[in-house]
Design a protein around this motif. Structure first.
Motif, PDB file in Angstrom:
ATOM      1  N   ALA A   1       0.818  -1.214   0.000  1.00 47.17           N
ATOM      2  CA  ALA A   1       0.000   0.000   0.000  1.00 47.17           C
ATOM      3  C   ALA A   1       0.853   1.267   0.000  1.00 47.17           C
ATOM      4  O   ALA A   1       0.526   2.246  -0.684  1.00 47.17           O
ATOM      5  N   PHE A   2       1.955   1.265   0.757  1.00 46.74           N
ATOM      6  CA  PHE A   2       2.822   2.446   0.811  1.00 46.74           C
ATOM      7  C   PHE A   2       3.411   2.744  -0.568  1.00 46.74           C
ATOM      8  O   PHE A   2       3.455   3.895  -1.003  1.00 46.74           O
TER       9      PHE A   2
ATOM     10  N   GLY B   1       0.316   7.080  -6.860  1.00 45.83           N
ATOM     11  CA  GLY B   1      -0.528   8.206  -6.465  1.00 45.83           C
ATOM     12  C   GLY B   1       0.208   9.536  -6.459  1.00 45.83           C
ATOM     13  O   GLY B   1      -0.151  10.466  -7.188  1.00 45.83           O
ATOM     14  N   CYS B   2       1.250   9.629  -5.643  1.00 45.58           N
ATOM     15  CA  CYS B   2       1.996  10.895  -5.515  1.00 45.58           C
ATOM     16  C   CYS B   2       2.689  11.266  -6.821  1.00 45.58           C
ATOM     17  O   CYS B   2       2.730  12.447  -7.196  1.00 45.58           O
ATOM     18  N   ALA B   3       3.245  10.273  -7.525  1.00 47.26           N
ATOM     19  CA  ALA B   3       3.975  10.548  -8.767  1.00 47.26           C
ATOM     20  C   ALA B   3       3.044  11.101  -9.846  1.00 47.26           C
ATOM     21  O   ALA B   3       3.370  12.087 -10.528  1.00 47.26           O
ATOM     22  N   GLN B   4       1.871  10.493 -10.003  1.00 46.30           N
ATOM     23  CA  GLN B   4       0.932  10.968 -11.026  1.00 46.30           C
ATOM     24  C   GLN B   4       0.321  12.309 -10.652  1.00 46.30           C
ATOM     25  O   GLN B   4       0.035  13.137 -11.520  1.00 46.30           O
TER      26      GLN B   4
ATOM     27  N   ALA C   1      -6.367   8.132  -0.806  1.00 50.93           N
ATOM     28  CA  ALA C   1      -6.432   9.577  -1.029  1.00 50.93           C
ATOM     29  C   ALA C   1      -5.968  10.339   0.209  1.00 50.93           C
ATOM     30  O   ALA C   1      -5.217  11.310   0.109  1.00 50.93           O
ATOM     31  N   ARG C   2      -6.408   9.894   1.392  1.00 50.56           N
ATOM     32  CA  ARG C   2      -5.972  10.575   2.616  1.00 50.56           C
ATOM     33  C   ARG C   2      -4.485  10.358   2.849  1.00 50.56           C
ATOM     34  O   ARG C   2      -3.775  11.262   3.319  1.00 50.56           O
ATOM     35  N   ALA C   3      -3.993   9.168   2.503  1.00 50.84           N
ATOM     36  CA  ALA C   3      -2.556   8.920   2.610  1.00 50.84           C
ATOM     37  C   ALA C   3      -1.786   9.858   1.680  1.00 50.84           C
ATOM     38  O   ALA C   3      -0.693  10.331   2.022  1.00 50.84           O
ATOM     39  N   MET C   4      -2.340  10.143   0.499  1.00 47.97           N
ATOM     40  CA  MET C   4      -1.701  11.075  -0.434  1.00 47.97           C
ATOM     41  C   MET C   4      -1.660  12.492   0.147  1.00 47.97           C
ATOM     42  O   MET C   4      -0.666  13.203   0.025  1.00 47.97           O
ATOM     43  N   VAL C   5      -2.752  12.889   0.787  1.00 48.58           N
ATOM     44  CA  VAL C   5      -2.786  14.216   1.420  1.00 48.58           C
ATOM     45  C   VAL C   5      -1.675  14.330   2.449  1.00 48.58           C
ATOM     46  O   VAL C   5      -0.963  15.330   2.524  1.00 48.58           O
TER      47      VAL C   5
ATOM     48  N   SER D   1       1.049  -0.747   9.603  1.00 47.32           N
ATOM     49  CA  SER D   1       0.236  -0.778   8.383  1.00 47.32           C
ATOM     50  C   SER D   1      -0.085   0.641   7.942  1.00 47.32           C
ATOM     51  O   SER D   1       0.059   1.607   8.706  1.00 47.32           O
ATOM     52  N   LEU D   2      -0.532   0.786   6.708  1.00 50.93           N
ATOM     53  CA  LEU D   2      -0.822   2.117   6.169  1.00 50.93           C
ATOM     54  C   LEU D   2      -1.814   2.862   7.049  1.00 50.93           C
ATOM     55  O   LEU D   2      -1.596   4.032   7.384  1.00 50.93           O
ATOM     56  N   LEU D   3      -2.890   2.187   7.463  1.00 55.96           N
ATOM     57  CA  LEU D   3      -3.905   2.867   8.258  1.00 55.96           C
ATOM     58  C   LEU D   3      -3.365   3.277   9.623  1.00 55.96           C
ATOM     59  O   LEU D   3      -3.636   4.388  10.095  1.00 55.96           O
ATOM     60  N   SER D   4      -2.597   2.388  10.261  1.00 57.62           N
ATOM     61  CA  SER D   4      -2.063   2.730  11.581  1.00 57.62           C
ATOM     62  C   SER D   4      -1.137   3.934  11.516  1.00 57.62           C
ATOM     63  O   SER D   4      -1.073   4.734  12.453  1.00 57.62           O
ATOM     64  N   VAL D   5      -0.454   4.092  10.394  1.00 57.36           N
ATOM     65  CA  VAL D   5       0.463   5.233  10.227  1.00 57.36           C
ATOM     66  C   VAL D   5      -0.309   6.520   9.978  1.00 57.36           C
ATOM     67  O   VAL D   5      -0.092   7.534  10.650  1.00 57.36           O
ATOM     68  N   ILE D   6      -1.231   6.508   9.000  1.00 56.25           N
ATOM     69  CA  ILE D   6      -1.926   7.771   8.665  1.00 56.25           C
ATOM     70  C   ILE D   6      -2.950   8.157   9.732  1.00 56.25           C
ATOM     71  O   ILE D   6      -3.358   9.322   9.806  1.00 56.25           O
ATOM     72  N   ASN D   7      -3.344   7.199  10.592  1.00 53.47           N
ATOM     73  CA  ASN D   7      -4.237   7.530  11.705  1.00 53.47           C
ATOM     74  C   ASN D   7      -3.479   7.905  12.975  1.00 53.47           C
ATOM     75  O   ASN D   7      -4.085   8.205  13.997  1.00 53.47           O
TER      76      ASN D   7
END
Length: 470
Positions: free
Chosen positions: A104-105, A112-115, A155-159, A240-246
């Motif tokens: 996911a990262f 995501g970020c590159a595009q 999307a929130r991870a991209m933000v 995990s991705l969620l644990s990091v962005i949360n």
């Protein structure tokens, strides 16, 4: 005489030059007016992030939504928009597979970020002042992310992680508080089926937090088991991705615990900064959602405690977003409280709708017209209007204003101009915050779904494909 001949020559030159100058001015006039129009235009980059089982460009799902946005934006001369849909792979097949298998990262960063960066650079180059500083041009492009289901988490991870600033984040049925269990276990017909379903969930829970599966399964990146204290601790330690962005990751994976804590602190500050920069964060849940469990994870509801064995009957026990640690933790939180106090956090529900099913009319009225075409001036007007209403209410009822002046406004949901019950009578809370309107028309009713203009990104297909306009 020589003098007379010179005067005559000057007259002839004047007669020749006048039409030429007039023609030149007529030619330049459209260019000048065009330049003025460009100066007045708002440059908006709209980024769509699809979910599991879908692809970036399916003409019957995300592609259809993309066309609706483009048509509506093109009708407004004050807008200069570019719509892109993130492709998580070299081709459609890889994009589809990446909805299930992948890190996911890496998907967020490498695709995501590159595009997002490439699309923003293209818009900056098209801008008539592209030779100015990059910072100046970057500010002239407003960026809006629309994340659908799993794509809302991305999307929130991209933000929070991309270098580029994002102005608005809009998510639909995104499991912001995670997916807690397999959908439908508590609705199995017999006890044996329910038992095996729960057993499978526990096995999946243990596997989801292993290092191997974390980098292979996309769904494992936002699986959050609150039914058992030990498994929840595994989630917190999983990175995990969620644990990091949360902001729930404890940083204990680092050999040096102090280094892990410092890393977590810096990440938390950056995450909060990026979220605080949003002009709007809008979250939509679906009233009949049975895919995201619990459905109100889409609006950041959370368990009242851990362990908590969630069932549909216990949905009224969930904490409303304003009661959760994600909202109340000011230091390491996600800036939800600050966004809410500035009227930048919006919570809404798509009535009578299953997961990722809504009419194109609803999408145009409640998303495009509200958050894209009207951005950002109208959003600023809404903030001022809301602040004015709060002052009026405090002036009318000083007791309520003084008793809890710092309390956030109640969590209501709106559909068009109507005000509903708090998220939904069976979800976050049973408490009615404001009376529902007497004649409330559901945005995604059966009639609306049968009018030939219904879109859904569920599995990348549309339930009814015929679009009269097309």
């Amino acid at each position: 005489s020589k003098k007379e001949r010179a005067v005559e020559t000057m007259r002839m030159k004047t007669r020749i030059c006048r039409p030429a100058l007039l023609g030149l001015l007529l030619c330049l006039l459209p260019l000048c007016s065009r330049g003025q129009r460009e100066e007045k235009q708002k440059h908006i980059l709209i980024v769509l992030i699809h979910g599991m089982g879908d692809t970036c460009c399916d003409p019957l799902s995300i592609g259809k939504i993309e066309r609706v946005i483009e048509r509506r934006s093109d009708a407004d001369d004050t807008l200069k928009t570019k719509v892109i849909s993130i492709k998580f792979g070299r081709n459609s097949m890889r994009d589809f597979i990446s909805g299930f298998i992948g890190d996911a990262f890496s998907l967020v960063k490498d695709f995501g970020c590159a595009q997002l960066r490439n699309a923003k650079e293209e818009m900056m180059m098209m801008h008539r002042d592209f030779e100015s500083t990059e910072k100046k041009n970057d500010d002239k492009v407003e960026t809006i992310l629309l994340g659908f289901s799993q794509g809302g988490v991305f999307a929130r991870a991209m933000v929070e992680t991309c270098e580029d600033e994002v102005n608005a984040l809009i998510t639909f049925g995104a499991p912001h508080s995670g997916v807690w269990k397999f959908p439908g276990c508590d609705k199995m017909a017999n006890a044996l089926s329910r038992k095996w379903c729960e057993y499978s969930r526990k096995v999946a829970s243990k596997a989801a937090y292993s290092k191997m599966l974390k980098s292979k399964s996309v769904q494992a990146s936002y699986f959050r088991d609150v039914s058992d204290a030990k498994r929840f601790e595994q989630y917190v330690r999983s990175g995990s991705l969620l644990s990091v962005i949360n902001g729930e990751e404890d940083g204990s994976d680092d050999e040096d615990h102090a280094r892990g804590e410092e890393r977590k602190r810096k990440m938390g500050q950056r995450r909060r900064e990026k979220m605080c920069n949003l002009d709007v964060f809008a979250m939509f849940s679906f009233e009949k959602d049975e895919v995201v469990v619990p459905r109100d994870s889409a609006v950041f509801s959370d368990a009242p405690s851990v362990p908590f064995e969630y069932t549909e009957e216990k949905s009224s026990e969930l904490l409303n977003v304003r009661e959760t640690k994600f909202y109340l933790n000011e230091e390491d939180g996600l800036c939800l409280r600050e966004l809410d106090e500035k009227n930048r956090m919006k919570i809404d529900v798509v009535p009578d709708a299953h997961h990722m099913q809504f009419s194109l009319e609803w999408f145009t009225e409640n998303v495009i017209d509200k958050y894209i075409v009207a951005a950002p001036e109208k959003r600023e007007e809404e903030v001022k209007e809301e602040a004015s209403k709060r002052k009026e209410n405090d002036a009318r009822d000083p007791a309520s204003g003084g008793a809890d002046a710092g309390a956030p406004p109640p969590q209501t949901t709106t559909t068009s101009k109507n005000t509903l019950v708090e998220v939904d009578r069976n979800t976050v809370s049973t408490k009615v915050l404001s009376s529902p309107p007497p004649a409330m028309k559901p945005a995604a009713s059966a009639a609306a779904r049968d009018n030939g203009r219904t879109a859904t990104t569920r599995g990348g297909k549309v339930l009814k494909e015929e679009d009269k306009e097309e």
